[in-house]
Design a protein around this motif. Structure first.
Motif, short mmCIF file in Angstrom:
data_model
loop_
_atom_site.label_atom_id
_atom_site.label_comp_id
_atom_site.label_asym_id
_atom_site.label_seq_id
_atom_site.Cartn_x
_atom_site.Cartn_y
_atom_site.Cartn_z
N ILE A 290 42.42 46.79 39.66
CA ILE A 290 43.02 45.60 39.08
C ILE A 290 42.28 44.38 39.62
O ILE A 290 42.14 44.21 40.83
CB ILE A 290 44.52 45.51 39.43
N GLU A 291 41.81 43.56 38.70
CA GLU A 291 41.10 42.35 39.07
C GLU A 291 41.71 41.17 38.32
O GLU A 291 42.01 41.28 37.13
CB GLU A 291 39.63 42.50 38.70
N SER B 198 39.49 38.15 42.25
CA SER B 198 39.81 39.03 43.36
C SER B 198 40.57 40.26 42.87
O SER B 198 41.09 40.28 41.76
CB SER B 198 40.64 38.28 44.40
N GLU B 199 40.63 41.26 43.74
CA GLU B 199 41.44 42.44 43.46
C GLU B 199 42.90 42.11 43.70
O GLU B 199 43.23 41.24 44.51
CB GLU B 199 41.03 43.62 44.36
N ALA B 200 43.77 42.83 43.00
CA ALA B 200 45.21 42.63 43.16
C ALA B 200 45.89 43.99 43.12
O ALA B 200 45.30 44.98 42.70
CB ALA B 200 45.75 41.72 42.05
N CYS C 232 46.38 35.75 43.56
CA CYS C 232 45.02 35.45 43.99
C CYS C 232 44.89 35.80 45.48
O CYS C 232 45.69 35.35 46.30
CB CYS C 232 44.71 33.98 43.75
N ALA C 233 43.89 36.59 45.81
CA ALA C 233 43.68 36.98 47.21
C ALA C 233 43.11 35.82 48.03
O ALA C 233 43.15 35.85 49.26
CB ALA C 233 42.75 38.18 47.28
N THR D 34 47.46 33.60 37.70
CA THR D 34 46.27 34.42 37.53
C THR D 34 46.18 34.99 36.13
O THR D 34 47.18 35.09 35.42
CB THR D 34 46.25 35.59 38.54
N GLN D 35 44.97 35.37 35.76
CA GLN D 35 44.71 36.01 34.48
C GLN D 35 44.12 37.38 34.78
O GLN D 35 43.19 37.50 35.59
CB GLN D 35 43.70 35.18 33.68
#
Length: 128
Positions: free
Chosen positions: A69-70, A80-82, A89-90, A97-98
């Motif tokens: 997941i980005e 960033s990864e999630a 947002c990391a 976020t989108q």
């Protein structure tokens, strides 16, 4: 179990590609399944042999790559990864976020069994 219908659709696509390349069979199917796709990779793998029976892909190995997941942050612009239940947002912690990736179900690649002698004969006979 909607994974069976997904397998059947996947195999329609695989067989169309194999026919386009005049393949005698399919040896490997690689899929990328994102964690947010709604598809359970293990259930898809279990449904595959039933769906593939009697097709060119009956003996093909199925490889499933779990995507990640980005997200792209709308506040700071970072990518960033999630995690599946926290699309934050990391970098700045924003929830604005989108989703960039993680919801896909993609046919990443195929390995086909192609008779190169027959393909060469087809090419040389069509040139006459």
């Amino acid at each position: 179990m909607h994974e069976l219908s997904i397998c059947l659709s996947l195999l329609d696509q695989v067989q169309a590609i194999a026919a386009e390349h005049q393949a005698q069979g399919v040896t490997l199917i690689r899929l990328r399944i994102g964690p947010l796709s709604g598809v359970e990779p293990q259930l898809l793998a279990n449904a595959y042999p039933l769906a593939a029976a009697g097709t060119l892909a009956e003996h093909a190995r199925l490889e499933i790559d779990s995507g990640r997941i980005e997200v792209r942050c709308r506040d700071c612009g970072a990518t960033s990864e999630a995690s599946p239940n926290q699309l934050l947002c990391a970098h700045c912690g924003s929830y604005q976020t989108q989703l960039i990736s993680g919801d896909e179900l993609l046919l990443a690649s195929l390995e086909l069994d192609i008779d190169t002698d027959a393909a060469a004969a087809d090419v040389s006979s069509s040139g006459n």
